[in-house]
Write a protein that holds these residues in place. Sequence first.
Motif, short mmCIF file in Angstrom:
data_model
loop_
_atom_site.label_atom_id
_atom_site.label_comp_id
_atom_site.label_asym_id
_atom_site.label_seq_id
_atom_site.Cartn_x
_atom_site.Cartn_y
_atom_site.Cartn_z
N LYS A 1 0.82 -1.21 0.00
CA LYS A 1 0.00 0.00 0.00
C LYS A 1 0.86 1.27 0.00
O LYS A 1 0.70 2.16 0.83
N ASN A 2 1.80 1.31 -0.92
CA ASN A 2 2.69 2.46 -1.11
C ASN A 2 3.54 2.77 0.12
O ASN A 2 3.88 3.92 0.38
N GLN A 3 3.87 1.77 0.91
CA GLN A 3 4.75 1.94 2.07
C GLN A 3 5.89 0.94 1.99
O GLN A 3 5.71 -0.17 1.49
N ASN A 4 7.04 1.34 2.51
CA ASN A 4 8.17 0.42 2.65
C ASN A 4 8.07 -0.20 4.03
O ASN A 4 8.04 0.50 5.03
N LEU A 5 8.03 -1.52 4.07
CA LEU A 5 7.96 -2.24 5.34
C LEU A 5 9.28 -2.98 5.56
O LEU A 5 9.82 -3.59 4.64
N TYR A 6 9.78 -2.92 6.79
CA TYR A 6 11.06 -3.52 7.13
C TYR A 6 10.85 -4.62 8.16
O TYR A 6 9.98 -4.52 9.02
N LYS A 7 11.70 -5.64 8.09
CA LYS A 7 11.61 -6.75 9.03
C LYS A 7 11.94 -6.32 10.45
O LYS A 7 12.62 -5.32 10.67
N GLU A 8 11.50 -7.12 11.38
CA GLU A 8 11.74 -6.86 12.79
C GLU A 8 13.23 -6.84 13.11
O GLU A 8 13.68 -6.10 13.98
N GLU A 9 14.01 -7.63 12.40
CA GLU A 9 15.46 -7.69 12.61
C GLU A 9 16.11 -6.33 12.39
O GLU A 9 17.04 -5.94 13.10
N VAL A 10 15.63 -5.59 11.40
CA VAL A 10 16.17 -4.26 11.11
C VAL A 10 15.92 -3.34 12.28
O VAL A 10 16.80 -2.60 12.71
N LEU A 11 14.72 -3.39 12.82
CA LEU A 11 14.39 -2.57 13.98
C LEU A 11 15.29 -2.92 15.16
O LEU A 11 15.81 -2.04 15.84
N PHE A 12 15.50 -4.21 15.39
CA PHE A 12 16.36 -4.63 16.51
C PHE A 12 17.80 -4.19 16.31
O PHE A 12 18.47 -3.81 17.28
N LEU A 13 18.31 -4.23 15.09
CA LEU A 13 19.68 -3.77 14.83
C LEU A 13 19.82 -2.28 15.13
O LEU A 13 20.81 -1.86 15.74
N LEU A 14 18.84 -1.49 14.73
CA LEU A 14 18.88 -0.06 15.01
C LEU A 14 18.76 0.23 16.50
O LEU A 14 19.46 1.09 17.04
N GLU B 1 19.68 -1.81 18.91
CA GLU B 1 20.93 -2.27 19.52
C GLU B 1 22.02 -1.22 19.35
O GLU B 1 22.76 -0.90 20.29
N GLU B 2 22.12 -0.65 18.16
CA GLU B 2 23.13 0.38 17.90
C GLU B 2 22.91 1.60 18.80
O GLU B 2 23.85 2.14 19.36
N THR B 3 21.66 2.01 18.94
CA THR B 3 21.33 3.15 19.80
C THR B 3 21.66 2.85 21.25
O THR B 3 22.21 3.70 21.96
N LEU B 4 21.36 1.64 21.69
CA LEU B 4 21.64 1.24 23.07
C LEU B 4 23.14 1.30 23.37
O LEU B 4 23.57 1.86 24.38
N PHE B 5 23.94 0.73 22.47
CA PHE B 5 25.40 0.72 22.69
C PHE B 5 25.96 2.14 22.67
O PHE B 5 26.88 2.46 23.44
N LYS B 6 25.43 2.99 21.81
CA LYS B 6 25.90 4.36 21.75
C LYS B 6 25.60 5.08 23.07
O LYS B 6 26.45 5.79 23.60
N GLU B 7 24.42 4.87 23.61
CA GLU B 7 24.05 5.52 24.88
C GLU B 7 24.86 4.95 26.05
O GLU B 7 25.25 5.69 26.95
N LEU B 8 25.13 3.67 26.04
CA LEU B 8 25.95 3.06 27.09
C LEU B 8 27.37 3.60 27.05
O LEU B 8 27.98 3.85 28.10
N ASP B 9 27.91 3.79 25.85
CA ASP B 9 29.25 4.39 25.72
C ASP B 9 29.27 5.81 26.26
O ASP B 9 30.24 6.22 26.92
#
Length: 82
Positions: A47-60, A62-70
């Motif tokens: 329906k004219n939207q790009n849908l991404y898998k749950e894995e992509v959300l988890f990778l993003l 995870e990256e945010t979490l590690f950045k905040e922990l650092d």
Amino acid sequence: MRTIVYRLNGKENLYDFNTIKNIVKYQRSKLQRKLKKISGTDIVRYKNQNLYKEEVLFLLMEETLFKELDKIENMKNEQPEN
């Protein structure tokens, strides 16, 4: 915040761009750059939207979490000890 989850064949969760943007709290342009960098990103058009898998959300997330922990670790290291 509204979370929209699409289910593909009853087993895979897919998220639209705006939902991912709201969850990880990135600006639109930054999220677009991050999504381009993630290799193997399968995009489903619905329906004219790009849908991404749950894995992509988890990778993003995870990256945010590690950045905040650092950041927290660096702040602790910079504080002078008594």
